[in-house]
Design a protein around this motif. Structure first.
Motif, PDB file in Angstrom:
ATOM      1  N   ILE A   1     -22.612 -86.125 -50.030  1.00  0.00           N
ATOM      2  CA  ILE A   1     -23.088 -84.744 -50.138  1.00  0.00           C
ATOM      3  C   ILE A   1     -24.411 -84.611 -49.389  1.00  0.00           C
ATOM      4  CG2 ILE A   1     -23.984 -83.005 -51.740  1.00  0.00           C
ATOM      5  CD1 ILE A   1     -21.993 -83.973 -53.797  1.00  0.00           C
ATOM      6  N   PRO A   2     -24.573 -83.574 -48.560  1.00  0.00           N
ATOM      7  CA  PRO A   2     -25.840 -83.382 -47.841  1.00  0.00           C
ATOM      8  C   PRO A   2     -27.027 -83.283 -48.791  1.00  0.00           C
ATOM      9  CG  PRO A   2     -24.126 -81.955 -46.962  1.00  0.00           C
ATOM     10  CD  PRO A   2     -23.566 -82.567 -48.215  1.00  0.00           C
ATOM     11  N   GLN A   3     -28.200 -83.539 -48.267  1.00  0.00           N
ATOM     12  CA  GLN A   3     -29.409 -83.594 -49.092  1.00  0.00           C
ATOM     13  C   GLN A   3     -30.065 -82.232 -49.286  1.00  0.00           C
ATOM     14  OE1 GLN A   3     -30.540 -86.438 -50.758  1.00  0.00           O
ATOM     15  NE2 GLN A   3     -28.459 -87.007 -50.125  1.00  0.00           N
ATOM     16  N   SER A   4     -29.783 -81.268 -48.425  1.00  0.00           N
ATOM     17  CA  SER A   4     -30.451 -79.973 -48.532  1.00  0.00           C
ATOM     18  C   SER A   4     -29.427 -78.850 -48.595  1.00  0.00           C
ATOM     19  CB  SER A   4     -31.374 -79.741 -47.335  1.00  0.00           C
ATOM     20  OG  SER A   4     -30.614 -79.546 -46.148  1.00  0.00           O
ATOM     21  N   ALA A   5     -29.869 -77.713 -49.160  1.00  0.00           N
ATOM     22  CA  ALA A   5     -28.993 -76.546 -49.228  1.00  0.00           C
ATOM     23  C   ALA A   5     -28.620 -76.066 -47.834  1.00  0.00           C
ATOM     24  CB  ALA A   5     -29.676 -75.433 -50.012  1.00  0.00           C
ATOM     25  N   ALA A   6     -29.566 -76.151 -46.910  1.00  0.00           N
ATOM     26  CA  ALA A   6     -29.286 -75.718 -45.546  1.00  0.00           C
ATOM     27  C   ALA A   6     -28.155 -76.530 -44.937  1.00  0.00           C
ATOM     28  CB  ALA A   6     -30.550 -75.837 -44.694  1.00  0.00           C
TER      29      ALA A   6
ATOM     30  N   LEU B   1     -24.854 -75.442 -46.419  1.00  0.00           N
ATOM     31  CA  LEU B   1     -24.420 -74.144 -45.920  1.00  0.00           C
ATOM     32  C   LEU B   1     -24.107 -74.154 -44.425  1.00  0.00           C
ATOM     33  CD1 LEU B   1     -26.906 -71.873 -47.879  1.00  0.00           C
ATOM     34  CD2 LEU B   1     -24.437 -72.076 -48.254  1.00  0.00           C
ATOM     35  N   ALA B   2     -24.375 -75.250 -43.772  1.00  0.00           N
ATOM     36  CA  ALA B   2     -24.118 -75.314 -42.333  1.00  0.00           C
ATOM     37  C   ALA B   2     -22.652 -75.077 -42.008  1.00  0.00           C
ATOM     38  CB  ALA B   2     -24.573 -76.660 -41.781  1.00  0.00           C
ATOM     39  N   ALA B   3     -21.776 -75.485 -42.908  1.00  0.00           N
ATOM     40  CA  ALA B   3     -20.340 -75.316 -42.681  1.00  0.00           C
ATOM     41  C   ALA B   3     -19.793 -74.056 -43.354  1.00  0.00           C
ATOM     42  CB  ALA B   3     -19.586 -76.539 -43.195  1.00  0.00           C
ATOM     43  N   PHE B   4     -20.671 -73.256 -43.944  1.00  0.00           N
ATOM     44  CA  PHE B   4     -20.251 -72.040 -44.644  1.00  0.00           C
ATOM     45  C   PHE B   4     -20.229 -70.879 -43.655  1.00  0.00           C
ATOM     46  CE2 PHE B   4     -21.198 -68.198 -47.158  1.00  0.00           C
ATOM     47  CZ  PHE B   4     -20.180 -68.259 -48.094  1.00  0.00           C
ATOM     48  N   ASP B   5     -19.066 -70.354 -43.369  1.00  0.00           N
ATOM     49  CA  ASP B   5     -18.903 -69.242 -42.437  1.00  0.00           C
ATOM     50  C   ASP B   5     -18.927 -67.940 -43.235  1.00  0.00           C
ATOM     51  OD1 ASP B   5     -18.015 -67.288 -40.662  1.00  0.00           O
ATOM     52  OD2 ASP B   5     -16.692 -68.675 -39.600  1.00  0.00           O
TER      53      ASP B   5
ATOM     54  N   ALA C   1     -22.924 -74.980 -56.539  1.00  0.00           N
ATOM     55  CA  ALA C   1     -23.769 -73.822 -56.824  1.00  0.00           C
ATOM     56  C   ALA C   1     -24.353 -73.225 -55.554  1.00  0.00           C
ATOM     57  CB  ALA C   1     -24.885 -74.210 -57.785  1.00  0.00           C
ATOM     58  N   VAL C   2     -24.718 -74.067 -54.613  1.00  0.00           N
ATOM     59  CA  VAL C   2     -25.265 -73.573 -53.341  1.00  0.00           C
ATOM     60  C   VAL C   2     -24.225 -72.705 -52.645  1.00  0.00           C
ATOM     61  CG1 VAL C   2     -26.006 -74.269 -51.037  1.00  0.00           C
ATOM     62  CG2 VAL C   2     -26.898 -75.465 -53.046  1.00  0.00           C
ATOM     63  N   LEU C   3     -22.998 -73.181 -52.585  1.00  0.00           N
ATOM     64  CA  LEU C   3     -21.926 -72.421 -51.953  1.00  0.00           C
ATOM     65  C   LEU C   3     -21.567 -71.175 -52.769  1.00  0.00           C
ATOM     66  CD1 LEU C   3     -19.674 -75.438 -50.927  1.00  0.00           C
ATOM     67  CD2 LEU C   3     -20.997 -73.976 -49.385  1.00  0.00           C
ATOM     68  N   ALA C   4     -21.541 -71.323 -54.086  1.00  0.00           N
ATOM     69  CA  ALA C   4     -21.202 -70.187 -54.951  1.00  0.00           C
ATOM     70  C   ALA C   4     -22.233 -69.080 -54.835  1.00  0.00           C
ATOM     71  CB  ALA C   4     -21.076 -70.654 -56.403  1.00  0.00           C
ATOM     72  N   ARG C   5     -23.500 -69.458 -54.741  1.00  0.00           N
ATOM     73  CA  ARG C   5     -24.562 -68.446 -54.633  1.00  0.00           C
ATOM     74  C   ARG C   5     -24.387 -67.627 -53.351  1.00  0.00           C
ATOM     75  NH1 ARG C   5     -29.902 -67.923 -56.694  1.00  0.00           N
ATOM     76  NH2 ARG C   5     -31.250 -66.732 -55.283  1.00  0.00           N
ATOM     77  N   ALA C   6     -24.095 -68.304 -52.249  1.00  0.00           N
ATOM     78  CA  ALA C   6     -23.879 -67.591 -50.990  1.00  0.00           C
ATOM     79  C   ALA C   6     -22.676 -66.669 -51.096  1.00  0.00           C
ATOM     80  CB  ALA C   6     -23.692 -68.602 -49.864  1.00  0.00           C
ATOM     81  N   ARG C   7     -21.626 -67.157 -51.707  1.00  0.00           N
ATOM     82  CA  ARG C   7     -20.404 -66.361 -51.875  1.00  0.00           C
ATOM     83  C   ARG C   7     -20.651 -65.183 -52.808  1.00  0.00           C
ATOM     84  NH1 ARG C   7     -17.749 -70.189 -53.751  1.00  0.00           N
ATOM     85  NH2 ARG C   7     -17.053 -71.048 -51.755  1.00  0.00           N
ATOM     86  N   ASN C   8     -21.405 -65.400 -53.871  1.00  0.00           N
ATOM     87  CA  ASN C   8     -21.652 -64.336 -54.844  1.00  0.00           C
ATOM     88  C   ASN C   8     -22.479 -63.200 -54.250  1.00  0.00           C
ATOM     89  OD1 ASN C   8     -20.186 -65.590 -56.854  1.00  0.00           O
ATOM     90  ND2 ASN C   8     -21.964 -66.608 -57.756  1.00  0.00           N
ATOM     91  N   GLY C   9     -23.355 -63.528 -53.314  1.00  0.00           N
ATOM     92  CA  GLY C   9     -24.101 -62.472 -52.644  1.00  0.00           C
ATOM     93  C   GLY C   9     -23.171 -61.546 -51.876  1.00  0.00           C
ATOM     94  N   ILE C  10     -22.149 -62.128 -51.263  1.00  0.00           N
ATOM     95  CA  ILE C  10     -21.151 -61.332 -50.547  1.00  0.00           C
ATOM     96  C   ILE C  10     -20.334 -60.498 -51.525  1.00  0.00           C
ATOM     97  CG2 ILE C  10     -19.090 -61.456 -49.098  1.00  0.00           C
ATOM     98  CD1 ILE C  10     -20.261 -64.085 -47.934  1.00  0.00           C
TER      99      ILE C  10
END
Length: 260
Positions: A100-105, A108-112, A177-186
Motif C-alpha cells: 500500500i502506498p505511503q501517502s494519500a496522494a 489517489l494517483a490511480a483514482f480517475d 478511506a482515502v478512496l472513499a472520501r474522494a468518491r463521496n465528494g463526487i
C-alpha cells in the motif's frame, strides 16, 4: 403527499403523513412474483422490472439498490465459505499491506475522478429510470472502508490478523478511506445535481447476533477514525448517512453517531 415529498420531508426531519416505506431487499422469486401478480416464470423473464412491480404493489416510497433474485430457488446473493481460504494466513494480509502506498496522494494517483463521476452518474440515472416513481436512495457500500475483508481473506486469517497485526489491518482501512472520501465528494455533488434525497445508505456488517465481530477497542482505534474521514464530504454537504449493520449494534450506537 407524494412519495417524493414524503421522503424529502423525512430526510429533513419535517412532519410527514406517515413514515416513508423503503424497499428493495425482499427475497424469493415466488414471493416477489406473487406480490407483482405474476407467475414465477413471468417474473424470471425480466427480474428487475418484476421486482419494481412487486415493490410498487406494496406502496413502497423509496428504495436502495435492490437485491434482484434471478433464480427460482435462490436464497442468498453471496456467501463466504471458510473452506475456500484454507491456505490463507494472517501474514498474507500483512504482505498486501506492505504494498500500500505511503501517502494519500500516491493512493489517489490511480483514482480517475472523471471516470468515477461518469460511472456514478450512470448508476444513479439508471436506477432512477428503473425505479420510476419510487424514489432512489443513494446506496454505495464503498462510501466507507470495507470491513467485509473476511470475504477476501476468510474469517480465521482476517480476525487473526486483527489480533496479531492490528495496525496493518488498519492500514487497509486507511487506504479504503482515502478512496472513499474522494468518491463521496463526487456523490455529494451528484445527489444535489440529480435532485436525489440528501441521504446515503451505507455501512457494513461489523456485528453478529452477540455484538461486534471484533473488539470495540480495535474498531475505535483502527476502523472508526477512517470511517469518519471517509464520510466527511457527505456530512459536510448535509447528507444524512444511514448506517446499515446486521447483528446486535447496541454497544456501537454512540460510535456510529460519533463518526457521522
Amino acid at each position: 403527499m407524494t412519495s417524493r415529498e414524503r421522503v424529502f420531508r423525512q430526510a429533513r426531519g419535517e412532519e410527514v403523513d406517515h413514515v416513508p416505506l423503503m424497499g428493495g431487499w425482499f427475497h424469493g422469486v415466488r414471493n416477489l412474483a406473487k406480490l407483482a401478480g405474476l407467475s414465477p416464470d413471468e417474473y424470471l423473464r425480466d427480474p428487475a422490472a418484476s421486482l419494481i412491480r412487486a415493490n410498487r404493489a406494496l406502496g413502497i416510497d423509496c428504495m436502495v439498490d435492490p437485491i434482484v433474485p434471478t433464480e427460482l430457488d435462490q436464497v442468498r446473493t453471496a456467501e463466504t465459505l471458510e473452506s475456500a481460504f484454507e491456505n490463507v494466513e494472517p501474514e498474507d494480509i500483512v504482505a498486501v499491506v506492505e504494498r500500500i502506498p505511503q501517502s494519500a496522494a500516491e493512493v489517489l494517483a490511480a483514482f480517475d475522478a472523471a471516470a468515477e463521476e461518469e460511472r456514478l452518474r450512470a448508476h444513479l440515472e439508471g436506477r432512477r429510470a428503473l425505479f420510476g416513481d419510487i424514489v432512489v436512495v443513494p446506496n454505495f457500500w464503498e462510501a466507507v472502508p470495507d470491513f467485509h475483508l473476511y470475504s477476501v481473506y476468510g474469517y480465521r486469517s482476517y480476525f487473526e490478523a486483527m489480533a496479531l497485526y492490528p495496525e496493518a489491518v488498519g492500514r487497509i482501512f486507511w487506504r479504503d478511506a482515502v478512496l472513499a472520501r474522494a468518491r463521496n465528494g463526487i456523490v455529494a455533488r451528484l445527489i444535489e445535481e440529480l435532485g436525489l434525497p440528501p441521504l446515503m445508505f451505507t455501512g457494513g456488517d461489523i456485528c453478529n447476533n452477540r455484538g461486534p465481530m471484533c473488539s470495540i477497542a480495535f474498531l475505535r482505534e483502527q476502523y472508526f477514525p477512517h470511517e469518519r474521514y471517509a464520510m466527511e464530504p457527505l456530512v459536510e454537504a448535509g447528507i444524512r448517512v444511514v448506517r446499515h449493520c446486521d447483528g446486535d449494534v447496541t454497544t456501537l450506537v454512540e460510535d456510529f453517531l460519533d463518526v457521522g
